[in-house]
Write a protein that holds these residues in place. Structure first.
Motif, PDB file in Angstrom:
ATOM      1  N   TYR A  10       0.764  -1.250   0.158  1.00  0.00           N
ATOM      2  CA  TYR A  10       0.227  -0.005  -0.279  1.00  0.00           C
ATOM      3  C   TYR A  10       0.729   1.273   0.436  1.00  0.00           C
ATOM      4  CZ  TYR A  10      -3.530  -3.422   1.069  1.00  0.00           C
ATOM      5  OH  TYR A  10      -4.807  -4.105   0.663  1.00  0.00           O
ATOM      6  N   ARG A  11       1.973   1.455  -0.605  1.00  0.00           N
ATOM      7  CA  ARG A  11       2.343   1.979  -0.705  1.00  0.00           C
ATOM      8  C   ARG A  11       2.900   3.137   0.810  1.00  0.00           C
ATOM      9  NH1 ARG A  11       4.743   3.352  -5.419  1.00  0.00           N
ATOM     10  NH2 ARG A  11       3.100   3.492  -7.014  1.00  0.00           N
ATOM     11  N   ASN A  12       2.669   2.172   1.880  1.00  0.00           N
ATOM     12  CA  ASN A  12       3.681   3.099   3.407  1.00  0.00           C
ATOM     13  C   ASN A  12       5.006   1.971   3.368  1.00  0.00           C
ATOM     14  OD1 ASN A  12       3.929   2.534   5.774  1.00  0.00           O
ATOM     15  ND2 ASN A  12       1.460   2.942   5.722  1.00  0.00           N
ATOM     16  N   PRO A  13       5.580   2.334   3.549  1.00  0.00           N
ATOM     17  CA  PRO A  13       7.104   2.288   4.664  1.00  0.00           C
ATOM     18  C   PRO A  13       6.869   1.101   5.978  1.00  0.00           C
ATOM     19  CG  PRO A  13       6.856   4.153   3.690  1.00  0.00           C
ATOM     20  CD  PRO A  13       5.703   3.619   3.150  1.00  0.00           C
ATOM     21  N   GLN A  14       6.279   1.673   6.239  1.00  0.00           N
ATOM     22  CA  GLN A  14       6.016   0.709   7.699  1.00  0.00           C
ATOM     23  C   GLN A  14       5.248  -0.483   7.023  1.00  0.00           C
ATOM     24  OE1 GLN A  14       6.764   1.362  10.484  1.00  0.00           O
ATOM     25  NE2 GLN A  14       6.257  -0.217  11.194  1.00  0.00           N
ATOM     26  N   TYR A  15       3.704  -0.088   6.612  1.00  0.00           N
ATOM     27  CA  TYR A  15       3.605  -1.838   6.042  1.00  0.00           C
ATOM     28  C   TYR A  15       4.180  -3.019   5.588  1.00  0.00           C
ATOM     29  CZ  TYR A  15      -1.641  -3.686   5.865  1.00  0.00           C
ATOM     30  OH  TYR A  15      -2.408  -4.483   5.708  1.00  0.00           O
ATOM     31  N   GLU A  16       5.336  -2.417   4.875  1.00  0.00           N
ATOM     32  CA  GLU A  16       5.624  -3.047   3.320  1.00  0.00           C
ATOM     33  C   GLU A  16       6.938  -3.752   5.310  1.00  0.00           C
ATOM     34  OE1 GLU A  16       9.119  -0.493   2.399  1.00  0.00           O
ATOM     35  OE2 GLU A  16       8.796  -1.720  -0.081  1.00  0.00           O
ATOM     36  N   LYS A  17       7.388  -3.067   5.667  1.00  0.00           N
ATOM     37  CA  LYS A  17       8.415  -3.734   7.064  1.00  0.00           C
ATOM     38  C   LYS A  17       7.110  -5.106   6.819  1.00  0.00           C
ATOM     39  CE  LYS A  17      11.487  -2.999  10.739  1.00  0.00           C
ATOM     40  NZ  LYS A  17      12.405  -1.690  11.152  1.00  0.00           N
ATOM     41  N   ASN A  18       6.216  -4.579   7.898  1.00  0.00           N
ATOM     42  CA  ASN A  18       5.329  -6.089   8.972  1.00  0.00           C
ATOM     43  C   ASN A  18       5.367  -7.221   7.569  1.00  0.00           C
ATOM     44  OD1 ASN A  18       5.209  -3.996  10.845  1.00  0.00           O
ATOM     45  ND2 ASN A  18       3.396  -2.937  10.241  1.00  0.00           N
ATOM     46  N   GLN A  19       4.733  -6.475   6.582  1.00  0.00           N
ATOM     47  CA  GLN A  19       4.514  -7.083   4.969  1.00  0.00           C
ATOM     48  C   GLN A  19       5.884  -8.552   5.641  1.00  0.00           C
ATOM     49  OE1 GLN A  19       1.274  -7.557   4.840  1.00  0.00           O
ATOM     50  NE2 GLN A  19       0.597  -6.917   3.032  1.00  0.00           N
ATOM     51  N   LEU A  20       6.840  -8.054   5.103  1.00  0.00           N
ATOM     52  CA  LEU A  20       7.882  -8.673   4.817  1.00  0.00           C
ATOM     53  C   LEU A  20       8.193  -9.302   6.002  1.00  0.00           C
ATOM     54  CD1 LEU A  20      10.214  -9.455   3.162  1.00  0.00           C
ATOM     55  CD2 LEU A  20      11.306  -7.642   3.553  1.00  0.00           C
ATOM     56  N   GLN A  21       8.007  -9.151   7.477  1.00  0.00           N
ATOM     57  CA  GLN A  21       8.525  -9.870   8.832  1.00  0.00           C
ATOM     58  C   GLN A  21       7.397 -10.669   8.369  1.00  0.00           C
ATOM     59  OE1 GLN A  21       9.526  -6.535  11.660  1.00  0.00           O
ATOM     60  NE2 GLN A  21      10.366  -8.028  11.872  1.00  0.00           N
ATOM     61  N   TYR A  22       6.495 -10.397   7.970  1.00  0.00           N
ATOM     62  CA  TYR A  22       4.559 -11.662   8.372  1.00  0.00           C
ATOM     63  C   TYR A  22       5.058 -12.535   7.362  1.00  0.00           C
ATOM     64  CZ  TYR A  22       1.912  -8.652  10.674  1.00  0.00           C
ATOM     65  OH  TYR A  22       1.454  -8.124  11.452  1.00  0.00           O
TER      66      TYR A  22
ATOM     67  N   THR B 263      16.655   1.175   1.050  1.00  0.00           N
ATOM     68  CA  THR B 263      15.970  -0.154   1.433  1.00  0.00           C
ATOM     69  C   THR B 263      17.347  -0.727   2.252  1.00  0.00           C
ATOM     70  OG1 THR B 263      17.716  -0.441  -0.236  1.00  0.00           O
ATOM     71  CG2 THR B 263      15.095   0.127  -0.599  1.00  0.00           C
ATOM     72  N   ASP B 264      18.220  -0.279   3.045  1.00  0.00           N
ATOM     73  CA  ASP B 264      19.029  -0.682   4.164  1.00  0.00           C
ATOM     74  C   ASP B 264      18.469  -1.615   5.272  1.00  0.00           C
ATOM     75  OD1 ASP B 264      20.726   1.128   2.837  1.00  0.00           O
ATOM     76  OD2 ASP B 264      20.550   2.920   4.834  1.00  0.00           O
ATOM     77  N   TRP B 265      17.347  -1.587   5.309  1.00  0.00           N
ATOM     78  CA  TRP B 265      16.897  -2.511   6.125  1.00  0.00           C
ATOM     79  C   TRP B 265      16.501  -3.532   5.906  1.00  0.00           C
ATOM     80  CZ3 TRP B 265      11.932  -4.125   5.145  1.00  0.00           C
ATOM     81  CH2 TRP B 265      11.287  -3.416   4.126  1.00  0.00           C
ATOM     82  N   VAL B 266      16.112  -3.883   4.820  1.00  0.00           N
ATOM     83  CA  VAL B 266      15.202  -4.476   4.000  1.00  0.00           C
ATOM     84  C   VAL B 266      16.839  -6.200   4.654  1.00  0.00           C
ATOM     85  CG1 VAL B 266      14.897  -6.124   2.319  1.00  0.00           C
ATOM     86  CG2 VAL B 266      14.420  -3.970   2.341  1.00  0.00           C
ATOM     87  N   CYS B 267      17.815  -5.852   3.991  1.00  0.00           N
ATOM     88  CA  CYS B 267      19.074  -6.955   3.834  1.00  0.00           C
ATOM     89  C   CYS B 267      19.148  -7.297   5.200  1.00  0.00           C
ATOM     90  CB  CYS B 267      20.466  -6.887   2.706  1.00  0.00           C
ATOM     91  SG  CYS B 267      20.940  -5.626   3.715  1.00  0.00           S
ATOM     92  N   ARG B 268      18.941  -5.898   6.621  1.00  0.00           N
ATOM     93  CA  ARG B 268      19.485  -6.596   7.419  1.00  0.00           C
ATOM     94  C   ARG B 268      18.084  -7.523   8.093  1.00  0.00           C
ATOM     95  NH1 ARG B 268      18.601  -1.394  10.729  1.00  0.00           N
ATOM     96  NH2 ARG B 268      19.246  -0.490   8.517  1.00  0.00           N
ATOM     97  N   LEU B 269      17.192  -7.342   7.741  1.00  0.00           N
ATOM     98  CA  LEU B 269      15.868  -8.565   8.135  1.00  0.00           C
ATOM     99  C   LEU B 269      15.631  -9.486   7.424  1.00  0.00           C
ATOM    100  CD1 LEU B 269      13.147  -7.481   9.702  1.00  0.00           C
ATOM    101  CD2 LEU B 269      11.929  -6.668   7.788  1.00  0.00           C
TER     102      LEU B 269
ATOM    103  N   ASP C   1      13.577  -3.740  -9.126  1.00  0.00           N
ATOM    104  CA  ASP C   1      13.829  -1.654  -9.539  1.00  0.00           C
ATOM    105  C   ASP C   1      14.493  -0.728  -8.796  1.00  0.00           C
ATOM    106  OD1 ASP C   1      11.745  -0.927 -11.465  1.00  0.00           O
ATOM    107  OD2 ASP C   1      10.583  -1.243  -9.660  1.00  0.00           O
ATOM    108  N   GLN C   2      14.787  -1.412  -6.961  1.00  0.00           N
ATOM    109  CA  GLN C   2      15.820  -0.469  -5.918  1.00  0.00           C
ATOM    110  C   GLN C   2      16.166  -2.495  -5.482  1.00  0.00           C
ATOM    111  OE1 GLN C   2      12.866   2.035  -7.276  1.00  0.00           O
ATOM    112  NE2 GLN C   2      12.046   0.432  -4.787  1.00  0.00           N
ATOM    113  N   ARG C   3      18.239  -2.438  -5.374  1.00  0.00           N
ATOM    114  CA  ARG C   3      18.136  -2.401  -4.610  1.00  0.00           C
ATOM    115  C   ARG C   3      18.396  -2.929  -3.735  1.00  0.00           C
ATOM    116  NH1 ARG C   3      20.762   0.205  -9.041  1.00  0.00           N
ATOM    117  NH2 ARG C   3      23.027  -1.461 -10.554  1.00  0.00           N
ATOM    118  N   LEU C   4      19.171  -3.768  -3.416  1.00  0.00           N
ATOM    119  CA  LEU C   4      18.572  -3.990  -1.601  1.00  0.00           C
ATOM    120  C   LEU C   4      19.799  -4.830  -0.996  1.00  0.00           C
ATOM    121  CD1 LEU C   4      15.272  -7.031  -1.955  1.00  0.00           C
ATOM    122  CD2 LEU C   4      15.290  -4.252  -1.663  1.00  0.00           C
ATOM    123  N   GLY C   5      20.643  -4.769  -1.283  1.00  0.00           N
ATOM    124  CA  GLY C   5      22.353  -4.486  -0.811  1.00  0.00           C
ATOM    125  C   GLY C   5      22.209  -6.669  -0.399  1.00  0.00           C
TER     126      GLY C   5
END
Lengths: 341, 341
Positions: free
Chosen positions: A103-115, A133-139, A150-154
Motif C-alpha cells: 500500500y505504498r506505506n513503508p511501515q506496512y511494507e516492513k510488516n508484510q515482509l516480516q510476516y 532499502t537498508d533495512w531489508v537485508c538486515r531483516l 527496481d531498487q537494489r537491496l544489498g
DNA sequence: TTGTATGCGTTATCAC
DNA sequence: GTGATAACGCATACAA
C-alpha cells in the motif's frame, strides 16, 4: 456442529495402522508398504476427507514451500504487469506464491515482509516503496533467497532492474529525431524512483543536444494520494491544462508514465489541440492502455515482463543454491513507436 | 555460513530465563513479569534478531491468522479492481491476506484452494473460474469462513454477486431510449458466467422491446487463450471488422466487457466509422480504461469495488461468528453515460 | 514472579 | 512391512 479437522492420527486409527505407515503412504515416499495397507489408508483418507496440515510438515522441515512477492500496489497496472511476468515463470514450479501489497506505506511494507519471514518462506521478490532499502537485508536472513526489483537491496540480494535513465534518454532522442526542440517533462511525484530516473535521463539527453531546459517545462505533481491509476491520469489532465495555456508552449511532452500520458493525451485533445500535429506525447511502460488511447501512445517499454521472468528465474536458481553470488541484471529499454509522436 | 534462525529457546538461554517467560514477554500477554526480565528479554531479542516462527504458534493454536483470496487472473483488470475493493477493507484488520491466482484453470484452482486450506487459513474469498462449483463446499470445512463472488458456492458459503442479467437489460434499455433498434452483442467466450448473464439480460430486454434478434448480430469469440486483457481487446477488434463489413449492420453494439468495447471502439474508428454517430458502443465493468478511450466509453458499472468491500465485510463477520446464516447480497448495476452512445 | 512439562500434526530414526 | 517415539517452535496449565 463445528467438525474438527481430521488429522493423520484419525486416519491411522480408522484403518488400524500407525501414523508412521500412514505418513509414508500419503507422502508416496519410496518405502516398502503392502498393497493392503495402501488401499486401507487411501480409503480412510477419502472417507474422512483428510487434508494434511502443512503447518506440522513445515515446522518439522523448518522450511516451507512458499515464496513471497511484495509490491507497492496491486491496483497499479505497472505492478500487475510485473507480477504476471513473475507468475508465468513460477506457476510451473512446485512453489506456492504469496502475493502481498504494501500500500505504498513503508511501515506496512516492513510488516508484510516480516510476516512473510515469520511464515518461514523460502524466498522473496521485492519491489520496495522507495529507495530507502537498508533495512531489508538486515531483516532477511541469508537462508532466505532475495531478489530486488527496481531498487537494489544489498546483502545477499540479487537485483533485476530496468534502465530508467536510458529510457529517458531514448524518449528525448526519439523526439529530437522527429524535429522537436522544445520538450517538456510531466510527472507524478518523483518519490517513485523510476520516475526520477527517467527525468535524469531526460535532462542528460536534453543537455547532450544542447536543448533549453526551461523551468516552466518541468511539471511535477506534488501531492501524492488517491487511487493509483486514476490519480496519475488526473495528474496528466491537470498538467495538460497548464501546458496548453502557456505563452510559449513546447511542441512535445514526455510523461513519466503511460497513465500520465493517457490523461495528457485526452485533455490536450479536449482543449482542441491535435496530437501529434500540435503536440507530441510520449509515455513509459508500454502498458496495455497505451494501445487503447486515440491516438495510440508512443512509449518506451522498460521490459517489465522480462524483468519479472528474470526475477523468478534468479529466485529459483538461488533457492537451488545454483547462484551463490549476488547477480545484477538490467533490462534494456525498447522504443515502441505508435501514433502519438 | 548459513546461520540457523534463532528460536525462542536461544533467546531464553541467552538471558538465563525459561521459554515460558520469554513467550509471555514477547506476546505481551497480560501476565505478571518483572521489569528486569522484560528488559533482558527485549535486549536478547534485539541482539539475536529473533523473529518468531509462526508455524509453531499457528500449529499450537491450530489456527492461522490468514485469509485467502483466490481469483482467476491477476492480470485481468476486472479482478484487480475486485481485489482492491477487498484489500481496502481487510488492510485495517489484523488478518494477513494471501492473494492467489488460478490461471483460469479449474484443476489449478482446486489445488490452490487446497493449499490454502492446508495452511489452516481462517477464511477464503473465492471467485471461481467457471460455474461448476459443487466441489468447493465439499472441500472447505465449516470451520473455515467462505465467501463466493460471482458464483454461488453452496454449503456454508456466503455469496456476494452482481446482477449481470439486469446489467444486460440496462444496456439495451439505454440504447433503445437513444433510438437504437438494431443492436448487436459482441463477446469473449461465454464460459465466463458474467458474460453469459449479460447476454441473457440482453436477449430478455430485446424481446421485451420486440426487437429483432438476428443471428448475425451475435458475435461470440470461441477460442480462449492468450494474455487476458490483450486477448479481449483483439476480440473486440476482430468483431468490429465483421460488423463493419455487414450488409445490414446494426446501429449499436453491446460488448460483454469494457476491454472488448475498447478494442471495438478503436477498430471501428480505424475503419472510418464515427462513434457514436455511425455506431454506438457500450461496455460493462466501468474499468479505468473506459475513461481513457476516445470517445470515452458508456458502460454499466456492476459495482465491483462495492462487491469486494461487501465480501470482506461478510468474511470478517463470519470469522467473528456474527453471521451464522449464509447471506446473499447482490449489487445493483449502475449506468455510466459517457460519449460512446 | 518464574520454570517444567505437555501437546499441536507432521516426519524420520530406530527397533521390531 | 510396520510401529513406537522423538523432534520441530511455540503457548500454556500447572507446579514451585
Amino acid at each position: 456442529m463445528e467438525q474438527r479437522k481430521p488429522t493423520m492420527n484419525d486416519v491411522a486409527k480408522r484403518c488400524g495402522l500407525s501414523v508412521a505407515t500412514v505418513s509414508r503412504i500419503i507422502n508416496n515416499v519410496d518405502y516398502p508398504v503392502s498393497d493392503e495397507a495402501r488401499a486401507k489408508v487411501q480409503q480412510a483418507v477419502r472417507e474422512l476427507q483428510y487434508n494434511p496440515n502443512m503447518l506440522g510438515r513445515y515446522l518439522k522441515f523448518n522450511q516451507s514451500n512458499e515464496v513471497g512477492i511484495l509490491i507497492p500496489h496491486i491496483s497499479n497496472y505497472y505492478y500487475t504487469e510485473l507480477v504476471s511476468g513473475i507468475n508465468d515463470s513460477l506457476m510451473h514450479t512446485s512453489y506456492n506464491v504469496l502475493l502481498c501489497d504494501s500500500y505504498r506505506n513503508p511501515q506496512y511494507e516492513k510488516n508484510q515482509l516480516q510476516y512473510l519471514l515469520q511464515k518461514q518462506i523460502k524466498g522473496v521478490i521485492l519491489s520496495t516503496v522507495n529507495a530507502e532499502t537498508d533495512w531489508v537485508c538486515r531483516l532477511v536472513p541469508t537462508s532466505v533467497s532475495l531478489v530486488g526489483i527496481d531498487q537494489r537491496l544489498g546483502g545477499h540480494a540479487h537485483f533485476v532492474g530496468m534502465d530508467a535513465e536510458k529510457a529517458g534518454e531514448m524518449a528525448v532522442r526519439h523526439l529530437y529525431e522527429r524535429g522537436h526542440r522544445k520538450i517538456a517533462f510531466a510527472s507524478a511525484p518523483l518519490g517513485i524512483p523510476r520516475y526520477a530516473g527517467r527525468l535524469d535521463g531526460f535532462v542528460k539527453q536534453m543537455r547532450a543536444y544542447d536543448l533549453p531546459l526551461l523551468p516552466a517545462y518541468f511539471r511535477v505533481a506534488d501531492i501524492d494520494r488517491g487511487r493509483e491509476n486514476l490519480y496519475e491520469i488526473s495528474i496528466g489532465r491537470r498538467i495538460a491544462g497548464n501546458i496548453a495555456r502557456m505563452d510559449d508552449p513546447p511542441t512535445a511532452v514526455v510523461c513519466a508514465s503511460d497513465m500520465v500520458a493517457a490523461g495528457m493525451l485526452q485533455e490536450l485533445q479536449a482543449l482542441g489541440l491535435r496530437v501529434p500535429q500540435d503536440m507530441a506525447v510520449m509515455g513509459f511502460d508500454n502498458l496495455t492502455v497505451s494501445q487503447l488511447t486515440t491516438p495510440t501512445l508512443t512509449t518506451v517499454d522498460p521490459g517489465v515482463r522480462e524483468v519479472g521472468a528474470k526475477a523468478a528465474e534468479l529466485l529459483l536458481a538461488d533457492m537451488n543454491k545454483t547462484a551463490p553470488e549476488p547477480v545484477e541484471w538490467i533490462c534494456a529499454p525498447r522504443l515502441i513507436e505508435r501514433q502519438s509522436t
